[in-house]
Design a protein around this motif. Structure first.
Motif, PDB file in Angstrom:
ATOM      1  N   UNK A 156      -4.009   5.487   8.001  1.00 22.42           N
ATOM      2  CA  UNK A 156      -5.218   5.184   7.215  1.00 22.42           C
ATOM      3  C   UNK A 156      -6.001   6.462   6.911  1.00 22.42           C
ATOM      4  N   UNK A 157      -5.985   7.426   7.805  1.00 26.14           N
ATOM      5  CA  UNK A 157      -6.696   8.685   7.582  1.00 26.14           C
ATOM      6  C   UNK A 157      -6.130   9.436   6.381  1.00 26.14           C
ATOM      7  N   UNK A 158      -4.841   9.240   6.100  1.00 27.32           N
ATOM      8  CA  UNK A 158      -4.230   9.891   4.946  1.00 27.32           C
ATOM      9  C   UNK A 158      -4.756   9.319   3.621  1.00 27.32           C
ATOM     10  N   UNK A 159      -5.107   8.029   3.639  1.00 25.96           N
ATOM     11  CA  UNK A 159      -5.522   7.358   2.412  1.00 25.96           C
ATOM     12  C   UNK A 159      -6.993   7.529   2.104  1.00 25.96           C
ATOM     13  N   UNK A 160      -7.793   7.741   3.139  1.00 25.95           N
ATOM     14  CA  UNK A 160      -9.239   7.833   2.921  1.00 25.95           C
ATOM     15  C   UNK A 160      -9.588   9.196   2.315  1.00 25.95           C
ATOM     16  N   UNK A 161     -10.526   9.203   1.388  1.00 32.78           N
ATOM     17  CA  UNK A 161     -10.899  10.486   0.759  1.00 32.78           C
ATOM     18  C   UNK A 161     -11.657  11.392   1.701  1.00 32.78           C
TER      19      UNK A 161
ATOM     20  N   UNK B  13       0.802  -1.218   0.000  1.00 34.33           N
ATOM     21  CA  UNK B  13       0.000   0.000   0.000  1.00 34.33           C
ATOM     22  C   UNK B  13       0.833   1.264   0.000  1.00 34.33           C
ATOM     23  N   UNK B  14       1.886   1.279   0.794  1.00 35.18           N
ATOM     24  CA  UNK B  14       2.723   2.480   0.867  1.00 35.18           C
ATOM     25  C   UNK B  14       3.518   2.670  -0.415  1.00 35.18           C
ATOM     26  N   UNK B  15       4.094   1.596  -0.917  1.00 41.85           N
ATOM     27  CA  UNK B  15       4.820   1.720  -2.192  1.00 41.85           C
ATOM     28  C   UNK B  15       3.879   2.114  -3.326  1.00 41.85           C
ATOM     29  N   UNK B  16       2.673   1.540  -3.324  1.00 46.58           N
ATOM     30  CA  UNK B  16       1.707   1.873  -4.367  1.00 46.58           C
ATOM     31  C   UNK B  16       1.225   3.298  -4.290  1.00 46.58           C
TER      32      UNK B  16
END
Length: 145
Positions: free
Chosen positions: A140-145, A73-76
């Protein structure tokens, strides 16, 4: 990795983390039961130690799944690792889980140090799980829209 959404990955991570916490709780209860039976000089049920080992192996697998998801997930998303303290907390938890498994296999009547080491590692693992949960929530908060 050019995927439309990593939401499916975070769902797997959320389930894996929840199941990891459940496995840790079951290990604490079954380990406490073994300790209590030993202290009160009562025989433990024959199934208890293998059950404890199976749940421990399940925890190890879940932690490896979480490690893979975090890396993918982080690399992607970012193209590189090390964007938060969560990586280091996660690596510490992975190390502690496998150190705990190793110390569990050392427990024998001729090695009284192994049980104390196993308990100490698991106390640190509890702190590690708390740290990885708190830092993971922030990630996870960084990834959520």
């Amino acid at each position: 990795m050019n995927l439309p959404s990593f939401l499916w990955l975070w769902r797997i991570a959320a389930w894996s983390m929840g199941l990891s916490w459940l496995a840790f709780l079951i290990l604490a209860v079954s380990g406490g039961w073994m300790w209590w039976r030993r202290r009160s000089h009562q025989p433990r049920p024959d199934w208890l130690r293998p059950f404890h080992y199976c749940v421990g192996a399940t925890l190890a697998i879940l932690v490896l799944i979480l490690l893979a998801i975090g890396i993918i997930g982080t690399l992607g998303h970012y193209g590189s690792l090390g964007h938060s303290i969560h990586l280091y907390a996660g690596l510490a938890v992975v190390d502690l889980v496998f150190l705990s498994a190793w110390s569990a296999m050392q427990i024998q009547p001729t090695r009284p140090w192994a049980r104390r080491l196993h308990l100490a590692i698991n106390a640190m693992l509890l702190l590690g799980f708390i740290a990885v949960s708190v830092t993971g929530w922030a990630v996870v908060q960084k990834y959520l829209p």
